[in-house]
Design a protein around this motif. Sequence first.
Motif: not given
Length: 445
Positions: A67-75, A109-126
């Motif tokens: 999951a990407l932390c946009y504050t510093d660009g690290k995962r 909502t977006v913060a939580a969903a995007l973090a999980v989706a990035q971590d799990r390597g999911l697609a935009m539709e998910h």
Amino acid sequence: MSAAANPLLALAEHAATWRARPLPPNLAHHARRALVDWFAALLPGTGRAPASLMAVALAAERGEGGALCYTDGKRGAPRHAALLNAAAAHTVEFDDIHRDSGLHPGAPTVAAALAVAQDRGLAMEHLLRALVAGYEVGCRIALAVQPSHYRHWHTTGTVGTFSAATAGALLLGANATQMGNALATAATMAGGLQQAFRGEGMSKPLHPGHAADAGLLAARLAVAGVTGAPDVLHGPVGFAAATSDSTGDWAKALDGLDRDFAIAAITFKNHGCCGHIFPALDGLGALRAAHGFGPEDVESIHVGGYRATQELCDRPNAATEQEARFSVQHCVAALLHLGGVRLAAFTPEALADPTLRATMPKVSVSIAPDLADAYPRRRAAYLRVALRDGRVLTHTQPNRKGDPEDPLSDDELSGKFRELVTPVLGAAETEARLDALWQGTALPG
């Protein structure tokens, strides 16, 4: 207990269907609009307090993950990223609103969903599916407890926890039973006090940050088998009873479930301040367009609004950035002198500008009883502007630009994105990011 008799079960069963049901193109598009708007609000907040301070303070707790932390660009771990990103997305007060419930659903909502989706390597539709579900559950729970909930509680901190839990649980593969347990656990971890942002301090952006973090905790525990109390929303000492003046208006909250979708009725902000000030700003803009007066022509301005306009935003002596974003007086002065209430209205230079400071005492605020009665479904204002030449101008502003009755178009939303993001990413990267959000099938990075 059946779903028909239990609002938590009804919402959980609905949310769980978004794992596999067809995603209508119009809802997918509304979800993309929410995503575009979230990034527009997020990126200018990443380098500002409190998110910038949080990133330093919590660096050792980043954990492992994608999951990407946009504050510093690290995962790092999803909960860590969700906490920081949700706080950053609420910092400059440009994040979305569900008008009828008062919830800012996007930040948590977006913060939580995007973090999980990035971590799990999911697609935009998910991700889009998770946003539809998270917005739906959160906005409906907020409807059940408003407007009395807002007297003491910050809805985005409290109900945002349910939105985040729903989106996170869906992406973690929760079935309806697990979704219900996620919501039940989220209920007992929700928080966020009104007093925390009625004065100085940085607490307000922490509310959606905590909601995103706590919501993901609830989701992960539910998928692991941790159970919650199924009557925690509507029980005699449950969430609604503890945070409003009743055990909840669940008939109103569930009306139209699976037919009318919250994500299709979201307000996207057109000003960088508290939404309770918007009708006054839109009305003043209409008067200026019709009559052509400048700040030097104004003798006085009176705003009649609903209760929150006066109780939260009547701040004639606002001095800090936080106070100014909740000050009718500062925002009206900024509109008159700067031409808009954007990021430039809250710089140290603007806060100290003697011309703005001289205009602020000319602005007064009161509660209009009929507008108070119509809140929250109607957000309106009465304006009375007295000019130095003796003219007295009046105007009724029936709604806010950005509300469902007068929405921002896709082009206007893109313009907002460019305005807020270009100073952070530069023009070329901003355009690439914007195109990917509107058209891409891969998750944003």
